[in-house]
Design a protein around this motif. Structure first.
Motif, mmCIF file in Angstrom:
data_model
loop_
_atom_site.group_PDB
_atom_site.id
_atom_site.type_symbol
_atom_site.label_atom_id
_atom_site.label_comp_id
_atom_site.label_asym_id
_atom_site.label_seq_id
_atom_site.Cartn_x
_atom_site.Cartn_y
_atom_site.Cartn_z
ATOM 1 N N HIS A 84 0.825 -1.206 0.000
ATOM 2 C CA HIS A 84 0.000 0.000 0.000
ATOM 3 C C HIS A 84 0.867 1.268 0.000
ATOM 4 N N LEU A 85 1.930 1.248 0.797
ATOM 5 C CA LEU A 85 2.787 2.422 0.918
ATOM 6 C C LEU A 85 3.473 2.781 -0.394
ATOM 7 N N PHE A 86 3.802 1.770 -1.197
ATOM 8 C CA PHE A 86 4.606 2.020 -2.398
ATOM 9 C C PHE A 86 3.831 1.812 -3.699
ATOM 10 N N GLY A 87 2.499 1.864 -3.616
ATOM 11 C CA GLY A 87 1.692 1.858 -4.829
ATOM 12 C C GLY A 87 1.380 0.491 -5.392
ATOM 13 N N GLY A 88 1.464 -0.549 -4.576
ATOM 14 C CA GLY A 88 1.110 -1.881 -5.037
ATOM 15 C C GLY A 88 -0.388 -2.120 -5.014
ATOM 16 N N ASP A 89 -0.817 -3.178 -5.671
ATOM 17 C CA ASP A 89 -2.223 -3.570 -5.700
ATOM 18 C C ASP A 89 -2.495 -4.452 -4.486
ATOM 19 N N VAL A 90 -3.083 -3.851 -3.440
ATOM 20 C CA VAL A 90 -3.275 -4.588 -2.191
ATOM 21 C C VAL A 90 -4.246 -5.744 -2.370
ATOM 22 N N ALA A 91 -5.230 -5.581 -3.250
ATOM 23 C CA ALA A 91 -6.158 -6.684 -3.513
ATOM 24 C C ALA A 91 -5.403 -7.902 -4.064
ATOM 25 N N PHE A 92 -4.405 -7.638 -4.886
ATOM 26 C CA PHE A 92 -3.579 -8.739 -5.395
ATOM 27 C C PHE A 92 -2.821 -9.403 -4.241
ATOM 28 N N ASN A 93 -2.311 -8.583 -3.317
ATOM 29 C CA ASN A 93 -1.646 -9.132 -2.132
ATOM 30 C C ASN A 93 -2.556 -10.093 -1.398
ATOM 31 N N LEU A 94 -3.797 -9.671 -1.186
ATOM 32 C CA LEU A 94 -4.741 -10.495 -0.434
ATOM 33 C C LEU A 94 -5.030 -11.803 -1.165
ATOM 34 N N THR A 95 -5.161 -11.713 -2.485
ATOM 35 C CA THR A 95 -5.416 -12.916 -3.271
ATOM 36 C C THR A 95 -4.264 -13.904 -3.161
ATOM 37 N N LEU A 96 -3.049 -13.403 -3.356
ATOM 38 C CA LEU A 96 -1.876 -14.267 -3.296
ATOM 39 C C LEU A 96 -1.686 -14.826 -1.891
ATOM 40 N N THR A 97 -1.933 -14.003 -0.874
ATOM 41 C CA THR A 97 -1.816 -14.453 0.512
ATOM 42 C C THR A 97 -2.802 -15.568 0.799
ATOM 43 N N ALA A 98 -4.030 -15.409 0.332
ATOM 44 C CA ALA A 98 -5.073 -16.395 0.596
ATOM 45 C C ALA A 98 -4.687 -17.770 0.049
ATOM 46 N N VAL A 99 -4.254 -17.799 -1.203
ATOM 47 C CA VAL A 99 -3.899 -19.076 -1.828
ATOM 48 C C VAL A 99 -2.614 -19.627 -1.228
ATOM 49 N N ASN A 100 -1.635 -18.752 -1.027
ATOM 50 C CA ASN A 100 -0.331 -19.168 -0.521
ATOM 51 C C ASN A 100 -0.426 -19.760 0.882
ATOM 52 N N SER A 101 -1.264 -19.154 1.728
ATOM 53 C CA SER A 101 -1.380 -19.621 3.109
ATOM 54 C C SER A 101 -1.925 -21.036 3.171
ATOM 55 N N VAL A 102 -2.853 -21.348 2.270
ATOM 56 C CA VAL A 102 -3.421 -22.697 2.237
ATOM 57 C C VAL A 102 -2.374 -23.706 1.753
ATOM 58 N N LEU A 103 -1.708 -23.376 0.642
ATOM 59 C CA LEU A 103 -0.738 -24.309 0.066
ATOM 60 C C LEU A 103 0.489 -24.502 0.954
ATOM 61 N N SER A 104 0.855 -23.460 1.703
ATOM 62 C CA SER A 104 2.085 -23.523 2.492
ATOM 63 C C SER A 104 2.009 -24.526 3.636
ATOM 64 N N VAL A 105 0.797 -24.903 4.032
ATOM 65 C CA VAL A 105 0.678 -25.916 5.086
ATOM 66 C C VAL A 105 1.364 -27.207 4.648
ATOM 67 N N VAL A 106 1.264 -27.521 3.350
ATOM 68 C CA VAL A 106 1.912 -28.722 2.813
ATOM 69 C C VAL A 106 3.384 -28.456 2.516
ATOM 70 N N THR A 107 3.662 -27.362 1.797
ATOM 71 C CA THR A 107 5.042 -27.110 1.376
ATOM 72 C C THR A 107 5.955 -26.777 2.548
ATOM 73 N N LEU A 108 5.438 -26.094 3.560
ATOM 74 C CA LEU A 108 6.241 -25.759 4.733
ATOM 75 C C LEU A 108 6.728 -27.018 5.437
ATOM 76 N N THR A 109 5.821 -27.970 5.591
ATOM 77 C CA THR A 109 6.184 -29.234 6.236
ATOM 78 C C THR A 109 7.235 -29.982 5.433
ATOM 79 N N ALA A 110 7.022 -30.063 4.120
ATOM 80 C CA ALA A 110 7.940 -30.822 3.269
ATOM 81 C C ALA A 110 9.324 -30.191 3.241
ATOM 82 N N ILE A 111 9.400 -28.870 3.036
ATOM 83 C CA ILE A 111 10.698 -28.197 2.942
ATOM 84 C C ILE A 111 11.432 -28.237 4.276
ATOM 85 N N THR A 112 10.704 -28.062 5.368
ATOM 86 C CA THR A 112 11.330 -28.121 6.695
ATOM 87 C C THR A 112 11.954 -29.475 6.944
#
Length: 289
Positions: A84-112
């Motif tokens: 928001h501070l530097f002119g990014g599309d915050v809605a895009f942030n929310l979209t990417l965060t939403a999908v990433n948070s779900v997928l990371s439950v699997v990838t975080l475990t595997a990579i760790t």
């Protein structure tokens, strides 16, 4: 896992959920190419980049695992604020965060677990197992779901609460990092010269990768900056929580602590540089198709 640390992560995720709606997931269709490319980079490519950095810099095994925890973590709660501070599309942030948070439950475990097996093969039994995986799942997804439910039912309250939670999230993250520094002062001093260059290199690589993913997929300036911030702000709080739960060796907590501060400084410089090189024009960003 440490109950207090998990509570802080849950608070961060609850604040994140207050800003999300089902529409954020549906927006994947609008930015599907950019989001797919960003997820591939964050969940798969950047862990390999981090592995290369810690290998080239010859980090001690425990510190290398700490860096890999950062690489495995989803986007942090401050990404949207910086976007928001530097002119990014915050809605895009929310979209990417939403999908990433779900997928990371699997990838975080595997990579760790893969990182522990590679760098610390002699320490059998250390890793994210059934109980820890459930805790990670609960700390990430349950608060997000609660926040989304609140936003759906009481949108005005959620909007006000989200602003409060942004402040709380920033303070909580700062307190978490400060606590990590305070409790790891000796290993921090011992590993500063090796971990800090790795943290800086990975922060810059993450920010640049996200930004150029947006540019190369023709998503426009706003989504490109948002992708840079989202991919750059790996969740240091979550990584620190996992680090402190895996072993008594406090060296493992040093990289998340250092990265949490490093990315805040690096992202500010990155945003200022982009605003200087490509000033805001006021035009609406185009959507990737």
């Amino acid at each position: 896992m440490n109950g207090a640390m998990l509570f802080v992560v849950a608070v961060l995720m609850l604040g994140l959920g207050l800003g999300l709606t089902v529409e954020d997931f549906r927006r994947v269709r609008r930015y599907r190419v950019t989001i797919a490319a960003a997820l591939v980079c964050q969940l798969l490519v950047l862990p390999f980049v981090c592995f290369a950095i810690v290998s080239v810099l010859s980090l001690p095994p425990v510190a290398a695992v700490g860096m890999m925890l950062i690489a495995a973590s989803p986007g942090g709660p401050l990404a949207g604020v910086y976007s928001h501070l530097f002119g990014g599309d915050v809605a895009f942030n929310l979209t990417l965060t939403a999908v990433n948070s779900v997928l990371s439950v699997v990838t975080l475990t595997a990579i760790t677990n893969l990182s522990l097996a590679h760098f610390l093969p002699a320490q059998d039994g250390i890793g994210l197992h059934g109980g820890e995986i459930v805790q990670v799942f609960a700390a990430i997804l349950v608060p997000i779901a609660i926040g989304m439910a609140v936003k759906t039912k009481w949108s005005r309250f959620a909007a006000r609460a989200e602003r409060v939670f942004r402040v709380i999230s920033g303070l909580a993250l700062a307190a978490l990092i400060a606590s990590g520094f305070a409790s790891n002062l000796s290993p921090l001093t011992d590993n500063l010269t090796t971990v800090f260059p790795a943290a800086v290199a990975f922060a810059l690589a993450s920010l640049a990768t996200g930004y150029w993913v947006g540019r190369l997929t023709r998503a426009g300036r706003g989504p490109s900056i948002a992708a840079g911030m989202e991919i750059g702000f790996h969740n240091a709080a979550l990584a620190l929580t996992i680090a402190l739960s895996l072993t008594d060796d406090l060296t493992l907590a040093v990289p998340p602590s250092i990265y949490g501060l490093t990315i805040m400084i690096a992202a500010a410089g990155f945003g200022l540089l982009l605003n200087h090189l490509a000033p805001r024009t006021g035009a609406a960003p185009s959507a990737a198709s």
